[in-house]
Structures are given as structure tokens and as C-alpha cells.
Design a protein around this motif. Sequence first.
Motif, short mmCIF file in Angstrom:
data_model
loop_
_atom_site.label_atom_id
_atom_site.label_comp_id
_atom_site.label_asym_id
_atom_site.label_seq_id
_atom_site.Cartn_x
_atom_site.Cartn_y
_atom_site.Cartn_z
N PRO A 105 0.81 -1.17 0.21
CA PRO A 105 0.15 -0.05 -0.07
C PRO A 105 1.02 1.26 0.20
O PRO A 105 2.11 1.41 0.50
CB PRO A 105 -0.65 -0.04 1.55
N GLU A 106 0.33 2.08 -0.65
CA GLU A 106 1.10 3.43 -0.64
C GLU A 106 0.88 4.33 0.65
O GLU A 106 2.04 5.12 1.11
CB GLU A 106 0.55 4.49 -1.75
N GLN A 107 -0.02 4.06 1.53
CA GLN A 107 -0.30 4.94 2.71
C GLN A 107 -0.98 3.89 3.74
O GLN A 107 -1.64 2.98 3.35
CB GLN A 107 -0.98 6.05 2.39
N VAL A 108 -0.80 4.37 4.90
CA VAL A 108 -1.39 3.72 6.11
C VAL A 108 -1.52 4.60 7.24
O VAL A 108 -0.82 5.44 7.26
CB VAL A 108 -0.52 2.31 6.42
N VAL A 109 -2.81 4.29 7.95
CA VAL A 109 -2.94 5.19 9.13
C VAL A 109 -2.97 4.49 10.27
O VAL A 109 -3.67 3.30 10.41
CB VAL A 109 -4.24 6.10 9.09
N LEU A 110 -2.01 4.74 11.42
CA LEU A 110 -1.98 4.00 12.50
C LEU A 110 -2.02 4.76 13.75
O LEU A 110 -1.28 5.81 13.64
CB LEU A 110 -0.65 3.20 12.65
N ASP A 111 -2.87 4.55 14.73
CA ASP A 111 -2.85 5.45 15.83
C ASP A 111 -3.06 6.86 15.59
O ASP A 111 -2.58 7.67 16.30
CB ASP A 111 -1.78 5.20 16.77
N GLY A 112 -3.86 7.37 14.45
CA GLY A 112 -4.28 8.61 14.33
C GLY A 112 -3.18 9.28 13.65
O GLY A 112 -3.23 10.46 13.42
N THR A 113 -2.09 8.50 13.12
CA THR A 113 -0.99 9.29 12.32
C THR A 113 -1.10 8.69 11.02
O THR A 113 -1.21 7.59 10.82
CB THR A 113 0.28 9.17 12.79
N ARG A 114 -0.89 9.52 10.00
CA ARG A 114 -0.85 8.92 8.41
C ARG A 114 0.77 8.80 8.21
O ARG A 114 1.44 9.59 8.40
CB ARG A 114 -1.43 10.07 7.60
N TYR A 115 0.91 7.55 7.41
CA TYR A 115 2.17 7.32 7.12
C TYR A 115 2.34 7.08 5.85
O TYR A 115 1.45 6.34 5.18
CB TYR A 115 3.01 5.92 7.61
N CYS A 116 3.25 7.70 4.96
CA CYS A 116 3.12 7.74 3.24
C CYS A 116 4.78 7.87 3.10
O CYS A 116 5.54 7.90 4.15
CB CYS A 116 2.53 8.84 2.66
N HIS A 117 4.91 7.71 1.82
CA HIS A 117 6.62 7.70 1.51
C HIS A 117 7.15 9.02 1.13
O HIS A 117 8.11 9.49 1.77
CB HIS A 117 6.85 6.93 0.32
N ALA A 118 6.39 9.80 0.39
CA ALA A 118 6.92 11.28 0.27
C ALA A 118 6.00 12.23 0.67
O ALA A 118 6.28 13.27 1.26
CB ALA A 118 7.40 11.16 -1.26
N SER A 119 4.81 11.95 0.23
CA SER A 119 3.33 12.97 0.78
C SER A 119 2.25 12.12 0.26
O SER A 119 2.17 11.19 -0.45
CB SER A 119 3.80 14.21 -0.11
N PRO A 120 1.06 12.59 1.00
CA PRO A 120 -0.25 11.99 0.31
C PRO A 120 -0.57 12.24 -0.90
O PRO A 120 -1.17 11.56 -1.42
CB PRO A 120 -1.16 12.77 1.33
N LEU A 121 0.10 13.08 -1.44
CA LEU A 121 -0.30 13.60 -2.80
C LEU A 121 0.52 12.54 -3.92
O LEU A 121 0.12 12.13 -4.91
CB LEU A 121 0.17 14.95 -3.29
N SER A 122 1.84 12.37 -3.65
CA SER A 122 2.61 11.58 -4.53
C SER A 122 3.66 10.95 -3.77
O SER A 122 4.15 11.20 -2.55
CB SER A 122 3.46 12.71 -5.29
N ASP A 123 4.33 9.82 -4.45
CA ASP A 123 5.45 9.06 -3.70
C ASP A 123 6.83 9.81 -4.31
O ASP A 123 7.90 9.08 -3.88
CB ASP A 123 5.46 7.43 -3.99
N LEU A 124 6.93 10.86 -5.06
CA LEU A 124 8.09 11.57 -5.52
C LEU A 124 8.34 12.92 -4.88
O LEU A 124 9.11 13.44 -4.81
CB LEU A 124 8.14 11.62 -6.90
N ARG A 125 7.04 13.55 -4.61
CA ARG A 125 6.91 14.81 -4.34
C ARG A 125 6.84 14.98 -2.94
O ARG A 125 5.84 14.41 -2.30
CB ARG A 125 5.85 15.71 -4.90
N SER A 126 8.05 15.71 -2.02
CA SER A 126 7.83 15.53 -0.55
C SER A 126 7.82 16.98 -0.06
O SER A 126 8.23 18.08 -0.82
CB SER A 126 9.00 14.69 -0.19
N PHE A 127 7.93 16.90 1.24
CA PHE A 127 8.15 18.29 1.89
C PHE A 127 9.71 18.13 2.44
O PHE A 127 10.56 17.31 2.69
CB PHE A 127 7.50 18.02 3.11
N LEU A 128 10.05 19.50 2.52
CA LEU A 128 11.50 19.86 2.81
C LEU A 128 11.50 20.65 4.25
O LEU A 128 10.51 20.67 5.01
CB LEU A 128 11.89 21.10 1.74
N PRO A 129 12.52 20.56 5.04
CA PRO A 129 12.88 21.19 6.26
C PRO A 129 12.24 22.54 6.60
O PRO A 129 11.69 22.84 7.46
CB PRO A 129 14.34 21.01 6.62
N GLU A 130 12.35 23.35 5.44
CA GLU A 130 11.72 24.86 5.43
C GLU A 130 10.49 24.98 4.94
O GLU A 130 10.25 24.09 3.83
CB GLU A 130 12.78 25.67 4.95
#
Length: 231
Positions: A105-130
Motif C-alpha cells: 500500500p502507498e499509505q497507512v493510518v496507525l493510531d491517528g497518524t498517517r504514514y506515506c513515503h513522500a507525501s499524501p499526494l505523491s511518492d516522489l514530491r515531498s516536504f522539505l525542512p523549511e
Amino acid sequence: MPPLALLYDVHGNLPALEAVLADARAGGAQRFLLGGDYGLFGPFPAEVVATLRALEDAAWIRGNVDRWGSEPGEIPAEEELLVRAIADYREALGDEAADQLGELPEQVVLDGTRYCHASPLSDLRSFLPEPGHEDEELLADAGEPRLVFGHTHLQFRRPGPRGVELLNPGSVGLPLDGDARAAFALVHDDASIELRRVEYDTELTVGALRDRFGPVAWARRSIKRLVTAEP
């Protein structure tokens, strides 16, 4: 409840994974969230996957390289480095195992937290520290108070849009934030987060890459990244 260990971006680095598992267990972890990108670009893809499959309580999601590894025909021929890396990966891991990782699966929700690889939108586009102007878009329709992701190999934690906490545990096997130590995180019973770094035998991984895959371009790139901890 024991801590949950968040392991992302192992990339076929068995010595780093073993060091992280030892540290996580010493910290009380008995559960594991495995955030994708398990074998490609490292010398030990089969050994890493076997080690992770031996974990008794683990939730798995798929990363972008797991998807690529299961769909080699989708990679353009001009992407020579990636085409060769995937061919070497599938030969080392086995076609069946590579295809199975691509079906996670691309994403999973456990204990109220969403886990994905890069972002909920994409497995390639992600968040940065800033914070960035794309953060709202990348969050998509995720409504959980905490979002955990990897992909960039940069360990950080910060507020995001809509009051969502953004957490990147960093990369177990190929950190790119200037710190070559393996990175992961622990989620404690009170939902507090502990970002952790672990020393491991980097030269063992570098030597294995040289021995197993020789001078091919993708292995040379991985060696440079392992040594410098930079892209």
C-alpha cells in the motif's frame, strides 16, 4: 505500549539496518513502521528484505523505488543509470520479491497518524525542512494531526499546513543531510517523538558495493552519497 520504530529509506544497506534495529530494540521498540525504498541502490537488497520480513510486528508501505523496481518496463531507456540499477536489483532480490514490494500500500493510518513515503499526494514530491509554497498541495486531503514521510533522506520535524505536524525520520541506509549516521525515529506511548542517529560500519557497505557491482554508475553514485551524506 512499547515504542514504535519508524524505518524509512533503507536502500539495501544491511549494516545500517542492523545497527538501527539494535538501537531501536535497546530503546524498547517492538513494533515497526517500514516506510518504503527497501533494496534499490544498495549492495544487500535480498538480505535487507529478509531481515525486515523477520520482524514480528511490522507495517509496510511502498516507496517510489519499490514501485520502479516492480515496473522496470516503465522506466525510459534513456534513464541508463536507473535502468541498470533496477536490473541489478531484480537479479539480486528476485523478480517475485521485487514485484511483491511494488504491490504494497502507498499509505497507512496507525493510531491517528498517517504514514506515506513522500507525501499524501505523491511518492516522489515531498516536504522539505523549511516551509514551502507547495506544502498545502502536498498535504492533499490528509486530515490526521501528524504526517510521517521520508523520501528526501533529510531528518526533521516541523509544523505544516492546517496544524499538521510533519515528521521525516530520515534515511536508515543513505542519509543526505550531511550526517552519515543511520537515521530513524521512535514514537513513544505518549505520542512523543525521538529522532535518533546511529553509527554503523559505512566502509563495510561501501566495500560490498564495490565487490558486488563494480564500477557501474549507480553504485559509484551510492558510494559517494554514503561517504559524503550529500546528494
